[in-house]
Write a protein that holds these residues in place. Sequence first.
Motif, PDB file in Angstrom:
ATOM      1  N   VAL A   1       0.844  -1.199   0.000  1.00 35.43           N
ATOM      2  CA  VAL A   1       0.000   0.000   0.000  1.00 35.43           C
ATOM      3  C   VAL A   1       0.876   1.246   0.000  1.00 35.43           C
ATOM      4  N   ILE A   2       1.877   1.256   0.898  1.00 29.04           N
ATOM      5  CA  ILE A   2       2.803   2.396   0.962  1.00 29.04           C
ATOM      6  C   ILE A   2       3.564   2.532  -0.353  1.00 29.04           C
ATOM      7  N   TYR A   3       3.992   1.410  -0.880  1.00 27.58           N
ATOM      8  CA  TYR A   3       4.740   1.421  -2.141  1.00 27.58           C
ATOM      9  C   TYR A   3       3.884   1.964  -3.277  1.00 27.58           C
TER      10      TYR A   3
ATOM     11  N   VAL B   1      17.836  12.980  -6.507  1.00 29.56           N
ATOM     12  CA  VAL B   1      18.361  12.140  -5.431  1.00 29.56           C
ATOM     13  C   VAL B   1      17.784  12.564  -4.085  1.00 29.56           C
ATOM     14  N   GLY B   2      17.543  13.868  -3.916  1.00 26.49           N
ATOM     15  CA  GLY B   2      16.905  14.334  -2.691  1.00 26.49           C
ATOM     16  C   GLY B   2      15.531  13.706  -2.495  1.00 26.49           C
ATOM     17  N   PHE B   3      14.716  13.703  -3.559  1.00 25.13           N
ATOM     18  CA  PHE B   3      13.393  13.047  -3.485  1.00 25.13           C
ATOM     19  C   PHE B   3      13.549  11.540  -3.255  1.00 25.13           C
ATOM     20  N   ILE B   4      14.502  10.937  -3.947  1.00 24.16           N
ATOM     21  CA  ILE B   4      14.735   9.502  -3.802  1.00 24.16           C
ATOM     22  C   ILE B   4      15.087   9.154  -2.360  1.00 24.16           C
ATOM     23  N   ASN B   5      15.932   9.977  -1.720  1.00 23.88           N
ATOM     24  CA  ASN B   5      16.317   9.714  -0.335  1.00 23.88           C
ATOM     25  C   ASN B   5      15.129   9.772   0.616  1.00 23.88           C
ATOM     26  N   VAL B   6      14.203  10.671   0.341  1.00 27.79           N
ATOM     27  CA  VAL B   6      12.983  10.740   1.156  1.00 27.79           C
ATOM     28  C   VAL B   6      12.168   9.459   0.989  1.00 27.79           C
ATOM     29  N   PHE B   7      12.021   9.011  -0.259  1.00 22.73           N
ATOM     30  CA  PHE B   7      11.282   7.771  -0.518  1.00 22.73           C
ATOM     31  C   PHE B   7      11.986   6.570   0.105  1.00 22.73           C
ATOM     32  N   GLN B   8      13.329   6.578   0.054  1.00 22.35           N
ATOM     33  CA  GLN B   8      14.085   5.495   0.675  1.00 22.35           C
ATOM     34  C   GLN B   8      13.841   5.441   2.182  1.00 22.35           C
ATOM     35  N   TYR B   9      13.813   6.593   2.808  1.00 24.59           N
ATOM     36  CA  TYR B   9      13.587   6.655   4.257  1.00 24.59           C
ATOM     37  C   TYR B   9      12.232   6.045   4.608  1.00 24.59           C
ATOM     38  N   ILE B  10      11.225   6.373   3.805  1.00 25.24           N
ATOM     39  CA  ILE B  10       9.877   5.838   4.052  1.00 25.24           C
ATOM     40  C   ILE B  10       9.871   4.321   3.891  1.00 25.24           C
ATOM     41  N   LEU B  11      10.498   3.804   2.829  1.00 27.54           N
ATOM     42  CA  LEU B  11      10.543   2.365   2.606  1.00 27.54           C
ATOM     43  C   LEU B  11      11.326   1.649   3.691  1.00 27.54           C
ATOM     44  N   LYS B  12      12.418   2.270   4.137  1.00 35.02           N
ATOM     45  CA  LYS B  12      13.252   1.638   5.164  1.00 35.02           C
ATOM     46  C   LYS B  12      12.513   1.516   6.486  1.00 35.02           C
TER      47      LYS B  12
ATOM     48  N   GLU C   1      10.854  -7.802  -0.273  1.00 35.43           N
ATOM     49  CA  GLU C   1      12.247  -7.713   0.172  1.00 35.43           C
ATOM     50  C   GLU C   1      13.169  -7.297  -0.976  1.00 35.43           C
ATOM     51  N   LYS C   2      12.901  -7.814  -2.171  1.00 28.20           N
ATOM     52  CA  LYS C   2      13.716  -7.442  -3.324  1.00 28.20           C
ATOM     53  C   LYS C   2      13.560  -5.962  -3.646  1.00 28.20           C
ATOM     54  N   ILE C   3      12.332  -5.464  -3.546  1.00 27.94           N
ATOM     55  CA  ILE C   3      12.085  -4.038  -3.793  1.00 27.94           C
ATOM     56  C   ILE C   3      12.863  -3.191  -2.790  1.00 27.94           C
ATOM     57  N   ILE C   4      12.780  -3.579  -1.515  1.00 28.61           N
ATOM     58  CA  ILE C   4      13.482  -2.829  -0.471  1.00 28.61           C
ATOM     59  C   ILE C   4      14.983  -2.882  -0.704  1.00 28.61           C
ATOM     60  N   PHE C   5      15.494  -4.062  -1.021  1.00 33.32           N
ATOM     61  CA  PHE C   5      16.940  -4.187  -1.243  1.00 33.32           C
ATOM     62  C   PHE C   5      17.392  -3.320  -2.412  1.00 33.32           C
ATOM     63  N   ASP C   6      16.630  -3.362  -3.505  1.00 28.71           N
ATOM     64  CA  ASP C   6      17.043  -2.637  -4.703  1.00 28.71           C
ATOM     65  C   ASP C   6      16.893  -1.130  -4.544  1.00 28.71           C
ATOM     66  N   THR C   7      15.872  -0.681  -3.820  1.00 25.29           N
ATOM     67  CA  THR C   7      15.629   0.764  -3.696  1.00 25.29           C
ATOM     68  C   THR C   7      16.371   1.398  -2.522  1.00 25.29           C
ATOM     69  N   VAL C   8      16.551   0.629  -1.444  1.00 26.58           N
ATOM     70  CA  VAL C   8      17.133   1.213  -0.228  1.00 26.58           C
ATOM     71  C   VAL C   8      18.612   0.888  -0.082  1.00 26.58           C
TER      72      VAL C   8
ATOM     73  N   PHE D   1       9.651   0.537   6.989  1.00 28.52           N
ATOM     74  CA  PHE D   1       8.832  -0.669   6.991  1.00 28.52           C
ATOM     75  C   PHE D   1       9.657  -1.943   6.805  1.00 28.52           C
ATOM     76  N   SER D   2      10.955  -1.782   6.492  1.00 26.65           N
ATOM     77  CA  SER D   2      11.754  -2.962   6.163  1.00 26.65           C
ATOM     78  C   SER D   2      11.978  -3.873   7.363  1.00 26.65           C
ATOM     79  N   ASP D   3      12.338  -3.310   8.521  1.00 27.88           N
ATOM     80  CA  ASP D   3      12.595  -4.142   9.691  1.00 27.88           C
ATOM     81  C   ASP D   3      11.361  -4.926  10.097  1.00 27.88           C
ATOM     82  N   PHE D   4      10.210  -4.255  10.054  1.00 34.16           N
ATOM     83  CA  PHE D   4       8.937  -4.899  10.399  1.00 34.16           C
ATOM     84  C   PHE D   4       8.658  -6.048   9.429  1.00 34.16           C
ATOM     85  N   LEU D   5       8.885  -5.802   8.155  1.00 36.47           N
ATOM     86  CA  LEU D   5       8.633  -6.820   7.135  1.00 36.47           C
ATOM     87  C   LEU D   5       9.608  -7.981   7.277  1.00 36.47           C
TER      88      LEU D   5
END
Length: 427
Positions: A28-30, A225-236, A191-198, A238-242
Amino acid sequence: MTNNLPPISSTYRSKLISAVISVSLFFVIYLILILISLLMIFLLGYGAIRLVALYANYFTAIIALGLISIGFIVFYFLIKFIFKKNTYTTRHLIEIDRKSQPELFGIIDEIIRETKVSTPGKVFLSPEVNASVSYSSPFWSMFLPVKKNLTIGIGLVNSLTVGELKTVLAHEFGHFSQRSMKIGGYVNQAEKIIFDTVYNNKDFENSIKHGSGHWAFQITGVISVGFINVFQYILKMFSDFLFKNNASLRREMEFHADAVATYVTNPKEQASSLLRLELSNAAFNNAFMFYADSNNQYLPENLFENQTLLMKVFSERNNHLFEHGLPKVDLEDITRYNKTNVKIEDQWSYHPETDKRIEMIRKNETKNIAENNNLAKNIIRGYSEVCKILTSKYLTLYNIKSTGKIIDDNDLFLQLYNEKYPYRLIS
């Protein structure tokens, strides 16, 4: 789908619910982030068009192009994993069919009848001490009915009886005997999405920042890259929980696959195959490391004969008795062998400890079918030639050059091995 197979446990069900919630939340977040990136394309594109309409010149055209690029770069960042080339190679495998290996396919057919899973799309022999069932197209397997492939390691076959091999294969098919296991594929993709994006995005970011010498595009890259870093922070976030929920689920998936295997085979052969696995791994890996460390001085003709020899050597050193031509490893022995730095890829990670698995296996319901103590390698037609071909493929996989002296004598191998790795009895 048969109703006779063991149902999933209450613990499995609770872990499954947690995994479903976590992966659903992630997607959903993605999806929201993708929609935001599309909105950026629209807004920045609209702004670029308005800018050029008001002030049409070279400078505004460059700025407009930069604005449009930002939106598309951020959007591509989120979906680029789809286009990532699959690095897995089959060059170290041999594809087999029913005609070439009828006895092996007879065992596979028995398991399919018992578990009611679909027939594998392809069956491969590999050099490894492993067996696995995998999708040929992991991403599209989430949406389409994609055939599964079965890979059977000759390093594994080389250290099992026929009955033990059947329990191992039944375990692999057990992973797909319940529809609920489909969630594992979704979690794996998340997990693959998180690994590749984060965690695997530095090259992409650097190419954006420094890919062009033009100042305008460098600024565009920095902003993107500034926008990408914000998106990475949001994805990260949720990564530990996932990851935590996925690890718990996979452990239960292993227990359930064990339960399926116990039901359609028997617990004794299932436990003995697990207990011998570390010894088999250690023998194979140590044989391979001898050649890898020889700096192209020596090459194996048949790495699996070397594996068999070292299994015997290690067994004598550790006072293992032999049963049906194979070493009998007890539960207290299993921690002795896993000391090599060579890692065998296992697409079902987060395995429970072997002692926990065996404890559960002994409690599982079983049909307790008759044991088959014939050596599994005897059902592989042309076994010696298959071993030689896979030896060559395995060396190629690890870029070991075919320039050394070929060792085709077990006594010579053992002599050279003991010279390189002298055994010292620890009192």
